[in-house]
Design a protein around this motif. Structure first.
Motif, PDB file in Angstrom:
ATOM      1  N   ASP A 157       0.799  -1.215   0.000  1.00  0.00           N
ATOM      2  CA  ASP A 157       0.000   0.000   0.000  1.00  0.00           C
ATOM      3  C   ASP A 157       0.837   1.272   0.000  1.00  0.00           C
ATOM      4  O   ASP A 157       0.302   2.363  -0.209  1.00  0.00           O
ATOM      5  N   ALA A 158       2.131   1.171   0.234  1.00  0.00           N
ATOM      6  CA  ALA A 158       3.030   2.328   0.214  1.00  0.00           C
ATOM      7  C   ALA A 158       3.684   2.514  -1.150  1.00  0.00           C
ATOM      8  O   ALA A 158       4.641   3.281  -1.276  1.00  0.00           O
ATOM      9  N   SER A 159       3.187   1.850  -2.176  1.00  0.00           N
ATOM     10  CA  SER A 159       3.889   1.826  -3.456  1.00  0.00           C
ATOM     11  C   SER A 159       3.958   3.191  -4.124  1.00  0.00           C
ATOM     12  O   SER A 159       4.959   3.504  -4.785  1.00  0.00           O
ATOM     13  N   PHE A 160       2.931   4.041  -3.993  1.00  0.00           N
ATOM     14  CA  PHE A 160       3.035   5.362  -4.621  1.00  0.00           C
ATOM     15  C   PHE A 160       4.142   6.175  -3.966  1.00  0.00           C
ATOM     16  O   PHE A 160       4.975   6.775  -4.659  1.00  0.00           O
ATOM     17  N   ALA A 161       4.183   6.207  -2.650  1.00  0.00           N
ATOM     18  CA  ALA A 161       5.221   6.963  -1.956  1.00  0.00           C
ATOM     19  C   ALA A 161       6.604   6.421  -2.286  1.00  0.00           C
ATOM     20  O   ALA A 161       7.553   7.182  -2.506  1.00  0.00           O
ATOM     21  N   ALA A 162       6.736   5.096  -2.330  1.00  0.00           N
ATOM     22  CA  ALA A 162       8.027   4.490  -2.651  1.00  0.00           C
ATOM     23  C   ALA A 162       8.459   4.845  -4.069  1.00  0.00           C
ATOM     24  O   ALA A 162       9.632   5.160  -4.324  1.00  0.00           O
ATOM     25  N   GLY A 163       7.524   4.798  -5.006  1.00  0.00           N
ATOM     26  CA  GLY A 163       7.847   5.148  -6.382  1.00  0.00           C
ATOM     27  C   GLY A 163       8.212   6.608  -6.545  1.00  0.00           C
ATOM     28  O   GLY A 163       9.142   6.962  -7.286  1.00  0.00           O
ATOM     29  N   LEU A 164       7.485   7.483  -5.852  1.00  0.00           N
ATOM     30  CA  LEU A 164       7.778   8.911  -5.927  1.00  0.00           C
ATOM     31  C   LEU A 164       9.163   9.209  -5.360  1.00  0.00           C
ATOM     32  O   LEU A 164       9.934   9.990  -5.937  1.00  0.00           O
ATOM     33  N   LEU A 165       9.484   8.599  -4.237  1.00  0.00           N
ATOM     34  CA  LEU A 165      10.809   8.789  -3.649  1.00  0.00           C
ATOM     35  C   LEU A 165      11.897   8.301  -4.601  1.00  0.00           C
ATOM     36  O   LEU A 165      12.920   8.968  -4.801  1.00  0.00           O
TER      37      LEU A 165
END
Length: 284
Positions: A157-165
């Protein structure tokens, strides 16, 4: 092409030089959000949100054989990615990419599980090659002719934040524009019971190291506290907030709302459990 899967807490990066980039293009496709132009009016509150089923366009950019094999994930990423690149006025073949998804192609996973549970366990080659997590990246390369590096991430569920980082880091290292594509699709039953993603949602951002004529805003990690235990930003519209919570890629909505409103804001996005990602957005 590289891949990463992680759920471990991340250490904060050094803050002597903040990670930042300029947003030069946006692509969006999801329930009741047909593209970025239409979505901006919804996110600003100018028109009411109507949660219609996501309509995935046929990817005409693909050769006929690949077009027939294209799954929901492929259609979703091509539609949102090409929209973002067109807004930025760039050639998609020139862009390095970061693809990030909480769980890849849910429907294809369902079909493979159904085949393995039956008496005839033969899998079609198409099912097999679409099952890998980097399938969307591969089809992007076929469609656009891109030969640039591509990172493929999954952090549930943290994939957007991980991708943005990851995209911000790549922009800082390579000093060239980068395309971020975050996406999720639904699972049929019985997998839907344990992974209840209701529909498809994809967002794409073109991030550039310097401001240009098409730059919309400067985005950076909050240099004082890039990771925080403060709760993530929510949306006032109950239906949009339900969408944000239901589909991991839609965790991007608070950022997209601030971008649509052209407002300077500190934005906190859902990240790993107990740890949120804090950002600063400054319109250009």
């Amino acid at each position: 092409m590289s891949s990463l899967m992680s759920t471990a807490p991340r250490a904060a990066p050094p803050v002597a030089q903040a990670l930042d980039a300029h947003i030069d293009g946006v692509g969006l496709l999801g329930p009741g959000l047909s593209d970025w132009a239409q979505a901006q009016a919804v996110l600003r509150g100018d028109v009411p949100y109507d949660a219609q089923k996501t309509v995935l366009p046929v990817p005409q950019i693909l050769p006929a054989a690949e077009r027939r094999r294209a799954t929901a994930v492929i259609k979703l990423t091509l539609a949102s990615g090409l929209e973002a690149v067109a807004h930025a006025g760039l050639n998609p073949a020139d862009l390095a990419t970061v693809f990030t998804s909480s769980s890849g192609d849910g429907r294809n996973c369902h079909e493979i599980c159904a085949a393995l549970a039956g008496s005839d366990r033969l899998l079609s080659p198409t099912r097999f090659h679409n099952s890998v997590h980097n399938a969307a990246s591969g089809y992007w390369g076929i469609a656009t002719g891109a030969m640039a590096p591509s990172a493929v991430l999954c952090a549930f569920d943290a994939s957007f934040a991980a991708g943005l980082l990851e995209a911000l880091v790549q922009v800082a290292l390579l000093r060239q524009p980068m395309l971020l594509l975050a996406y999720d699709t639904d699972y049929p039953e019985p997998l839907h019971h344990v992974r209840p993603i209701p529909d498809s949602f994809g967002v794409a951002l073109v991030l550039a190291p310097q401001a240009g004529a098409r730059s919309l805003a400067r985005l950076s990690l909050d240099p004082t506290a890039p990771f925080t235990e403060l709760p993530a930003d929510t949306l006032n519209d109950a239906a949009l907030e339900a969408l944000r919570l239901a589909i991991p890629a839609a965790r991007a909505l608070p950022l997209l709302r601030a971008l649509a409103r052209r407002e300077a804001a500190r934005i906190v996005l859902d990240d790993l459990p107990g740890q949120q990602l804090a950002l600063q957005l400054t319109p250009c």
